[in-house]
Design a protein around this motif. Structure first.
Motif, PDB file in Angstrom:
ATOM      1  N   GLY A 115      -2.316   2.305  38.342  1.00  0.00           N
ATOM      2  CA  GLY A 115      -3.330   1.270  38.445  1.00  0.00           C
ATOM      3  C   GLY A 115      -4.716   1.839  38.666  1.00  0.00           C
ATOM      4  O   GLY A 115      -4.993   3.003  38.361  1.00  0.00           O
ATOM      5  N   ARG A 116      -5.555   1.003  39.221  1.00  0.00           N
ATOM      6  CA  ARG A 116      -6.959   1.359  39.462  1.00  0.00           C
ATOM      7  C   ARG A 116      -7.068   2.631  40.301  1.00  0.00           C
ATOM      8  O   ARG A 116      -6.370   2.798  41.294  1.00  0.00           O
ATOM      9  CB  ARG A 116      -7.658   0.211  40.182  1.00  0.00           C
ATOM     10  CG  ARG A 116      -9.128   0.428  40.357  1.00  0.00           C
ATOM     11  CD  ARG A 116      -9.752  -0.760  41.014  1.00  0.00           C
ATOM     12  NE  ARG A 116     -11.200  -0.665  40.921  1.00  0.00           N
ATOM     13  CZ  ARG A 116     -12.006  -1.644  41.212  1.00  0.00           C
ATOM     14  NH1 ARG A 116     -11.535  -2.792  41.607  1.00  0.00           N
ATOM     15  NH2 ARG A 116     -13.306  -1.484  41.107  1.00  0.00           N
ATOM     16  N   LEU A 145      -5.144 -10.908  36.689  1.00  0.00           N
ATOM     17  CA  LEU A 145      -4.710 -11.653  35.506  1.00  0.00           C
ATOM     18  C   LEU A 145      -5.179 -10.980  34.224  1.00  0.00           C
ATOM     19  O   LEU A 145      -4.439 -10.897  33.253  1.00  0.00           O
ATOM     20  CB  LEU A 145      -5.236 -13.097  35.548  1.00  0.00           C
ATOM     21  CG  LEU A 145      -4.549 -14.029  36.521  1.00  0.00           C
ATOM     22  CD1 LEU A 145      -5.207 -15.408  36.478  1.00  0.00           C
ATOM     23  CD2 LEU A 145      -3.064 -14.132  36.221  1.00  0.00           C
ATOM     24  N   VAL A 146      -6.415 -10.482  34.210  1.00  0.00           N
ATOM     25  CA  VAL A 146      -6.982  -9.860  33.011  1.00  0.00           C
ATOM     26  C   VAL A 146      -7.402  -8.433  33.333  1.00  0.00           C
ATOM     27  O   VAL A 146      -8.003  -8.172  34.373  1.00  0.00           O
ATOM     28  CB  VAL A 146      -8.193 -10.670  32.493  1.00  0.00           C
ATOM     29  CG1 VAL A 146      -8.771 -10.010  31.242  1.00  0.00           C
ATOM     30  CG2 VAL A 146      -7.809 -12.110  32.200  1.00  0.00           C
ATOM     31  N   GLY A 147      -7.074  -7.545  32.438  1.00  0.00           N
ATOM     32  CA  GLY A 147      -7.433  -6.133  32.577  1.00  0.00           C
ATOM     33  C   GLY A 147      -6.523  -5.304  31.703  1.00  0.00           C
ATOM     34  O   GLY A 147      -5.533  -5.807  31.167  1.00  0.00           O
ATOM     35  N   PRO A 148      -6.825  -4.038  31.533  1.00  0.00           N
ATOM     36  CA  PRO A 148      -5.970  -3.169  30.725  1.00  0.00           C
ATOM     37  C   PRO A 148      -4.543  -3.127  31.272  1.00  0.00           C
ATOM     38  O   PRO A 148      -4.353  -3.117  32.490  1.00  0.00           O
ATOM     39  CB  PRO A 148      -6.619  -1.793  30.853  1.00  0.00           C
ATOM     40  CG  PRO A 148      -8.027  -2.066  31.270  1.00  0.00           C
ATOM     41  CD  PRO A 148      -7.970  -3.329  32.092  1.00  0.00           C
ATOM     42  N   ARG A 149      -3.554  -3.137  30.398  1.00  0.00           N
ATOM     43  CA  ARG A 149      -2.164  -3.065  30.847  1.00  0.00           C
ATOM     44  C   ARG A 149      -1.922  -1.718  31.531  1.00  0.00           C
ATOM     45  O   ARG A 149      -2.440  -0.690  31.089  1.00  0.00           O
ATOM     46  CB  ARG A 149      -1.212  -3.210  29.661  1.00  0.00           C
ATOM     47  CG  ARG A 149      -1.288  -4.561  28.993  1.00  0.00           C
ATOM     48  CD  ARG A 149      -0.737  -5.669  29.832  1.00  0.00           C
ATOM     49  NE  ARG A 149       0.705  -5.508  29.966  1.00  0.00           N
ATOM     50  CZ  ARG A 149       1.443  -6.065  30.910  1.00  0.00           C
ATOM     51  NH1 ARG A 149       0.866  -6.817  31.829  1.00  0.00           N
ATOM     52  NH2 ARG A 149       2.731  -5.885  30.956  1.00  0.00           N
ATOM     53  N   PRO A 150      -1.156  -1.695  32.614  1.00  0.00           N
ATOM     54  CA  PRO A 150      -0.895  -0.428  33.307  1.00  0.00           C
ATOM     55  C   PRO A 150       0.082   0.440  32.517  1.00  0.00           C
ATOM     56  O   PRO A 150       1.050  -0.060  31.953  1.00  0.00           O
ATOM     57  CB  PRO A 150      -0.296  -0.884  34.638  1.00  0.00           C
ATOM     58  CG  PRO A 150       0.341  -2.199  34.339  1.00  0.00           C
ATOM     59  CD  PRO A 150      -0.528  -2.836  33.275  1.00  0.00           C
ATOM     60  N   ARG A 157     -10.429   3.927  31.796  1.00  0.00           N
ATOM     61  CA  ARG A 157      -9.701   2.649  31.876  1.00  0.00           C
ATOM     62  C   ARG A 157      -9.089   2.438  33.262  1.00  0.00           C
ATOM     63  O   ARG A 157      -8.765   1.317  33.643  1.00  0.00           O
ATOM     64  CB  ARG A 157      -8.649   2.529  30.766  1.00  0.00           C
ATOM     65  CG  ARG A 157      -7.476   3.446  30.912  1.00  0.00           C
ATOM     66  CD  ARG A 157      -6.533   3.407  29.721  1.00  0.00           C
ATOM     67  NE  ARG A 157      -5.940   2.124  29.459  1.00  0.00           N
ATOM     68  CZ  ARG A 157      -4.910   1.616  30.140  1.00  0.00           C
ATOM     69  NH1 ARG A 157      -4.362   2.293  31.127  1.00  0.00           N
ATOM     70  NH2 ARG A 157      -4.421   0.435  29.836  1.00  0.00           N
ATOM     71  N   LEU A 158      -8.950   3.511  34.035  1.00  0.00           N
ATOM     72  CA  LEU A 158      -8.410   3.393  35.389  1.00  0.00           C
ATOM     73  C   LEU A 158      -9.472   2.984  36.409  1.00  0.00           C
ATOM     74  O   LEU A 158      -9.180   2.885  37.592  1.00  0.00           O
ATOM     75  CB  LEU A 158      -7.766   4.714  35.821  1.00  0.00           C
ATOM     76  CG  LEU A 158      -6.601   5.208  34.959  1.00  0.00           C
ATOM     77  CD1 LEU A 158      -6.092   6.540  35.478  1.00  0.00           C
ATOM     78  CD2 LEU A 158      -5.486   4.176  34.884  1.00  0.00           C
ATOM     79  N   SER A 159     -10.687   2.716  35.951  1.00  0.00           N
ATOM     80  CA  SER A 159     -11.753   2.313  36.867  1.00  0.00           C
ATOM     81  C   SER A 159     -11.708   0.816  37.176  1.00  0.00           C
ATOM     82  O   SER A 159     -12.469   0.345  38.014  1.00  0.00           O
ATOM     83  CB  SER A 159     -13.126   2.686  36.293  1.00  0.00           C
ATOM     84  OG  SER A 159     -13.400   1.943  35.120  1.00  0.00           O
ATOM     85  N   VAL A 160     -10.847   0.081  36.492  1.00  0.00           N
ATOM     86  CA  VAL A 160     -10.689  -1.355  36.741  1.00  0.00           C
ATOM     87  C   VAL A 160      -9.228  -1.658  37.065  1.00  0.00           C
ATOM     88  O   VAL A 160      -8.329  -0.889  36.742  1.00  0.00           O
ATOM     89  CB  VAL A 160     -11.159  -2.213  35.542  1.00  0.00           C
ATOM     90  CG1 VAL A 160     -12.630  -1.985  35.259  1.00  0.00           C
ATOM     91  CG2 VAL A 160     -10.324  -1.949  34.316  1.00  0.00           C
ATOM     92  N   GLN A 161      -9.019  -2.801  37.691  1.00  0.00           N
ATOM     93  CA  GLN A 161      -7.672  -3.244  38.033  1.00  0.00           C
ATOM     94  C   GLN A 161      -6.881  -3.523  36.743  1.00  0.00           C
ATOM     95  O   GLN A 161      -7.408  -4.151  35.834  1.00  0.00           O
ATOM     96  CB  GLN A 161      -7.784  -4.531  38.870  1.00  0.00           C
ATOM     97  CG  GLN A 161      -6.533  -4.913  39.589  1.00  0.00           C
ATOM     98  CD  GLN A 161      -6.363  -4.119  40.859  1.00  0.00           C
ATOM     99  OE1 GLN A 161      -6.808  -3.001  40.996  1.00  0.00           O
ATOM    100  NE2 GLN A 161      -5.681  -4.704  41.813  1.00  0.00           N
TER     101      GLN A 161
END
Length: 169
Positions: free
Chosen positions: A18-19, A90-95, A111-115
């Protein structure tokens, strides 16, 4: 239906990143046979995806019930628990898996800078029909352009994408 189809647990979990690179336990309804992770190594030469991911349109590990769950994205419902726990939004790059993240370039690590999220641009733009490079490009676009408006746009596109079932396998 998952329990009635065969042996194994109803839920499936695995470690995802994740983040900030923090790992967490990611939940799904089990859509594959109970020993799918072991069988994956035997299927490696049949991988249809490029990059560090593994995808097969006719993956023999997926159960009959699992195909239905995946087609309707119902296998993802337990991830609302991840959202409630704060591991995902709810919204963000898939882990992605730790083994996948380990191969990222410096740019891809952004991409790991967001949830991570349940729904992302990839999910509403063709899902598994897209290349890994396209997945990452869409994720990086989200990171650069994220806003309430962007999130609402993705959420509004989610139901039609799920109903179409494009790339859901």
């Amino acid at each position: 239906a998952v329990a009635a189809e065969g042996r194994g647990p109803v839920f499936y979990s695995q470690r995802r990143v994740g983040r900030g690179g923090r790992e967490f336990r990611f939940w799904k309804f089990r859509s594959m046979v109970a020993d799918a992770d072991r069988i994956k190594a035997e299927l490696a030469e049949r991988n249809e995806a490029e990059g560090p991911i593994f995808k097969m349109k006719a993956d023999p590990r997926v159960t009959r019930v699992g195909r239905l769950l995946r087609r309707a994205s119902l296998d993802e419902l337990p991830q609302f628990w991840n959202v409630l726990k704060g591991d995902m939004s709810l919204v963000g790059p898939r882990p992605h898996l730790p083994s996948e993240v380990a191969t990222y370039t410096e740019e891809q690590l952004v991409r790991l800078s967001v949830q991570p999220g349940l729904i992302c641009f990839r999910e509403v733009s063709g899902r598994s029909n897209l290349s890994f490079e396209r997945w990452i490009a869409l994720d990086l676009h989200y990171v650069r352009c994220r806003s309430l408006r962007t999130d609402l746009s993705i959420l509004c596109r989610a139901l039609p994408a799920v109903l179409r079932g494009d790339g859901a396998y």
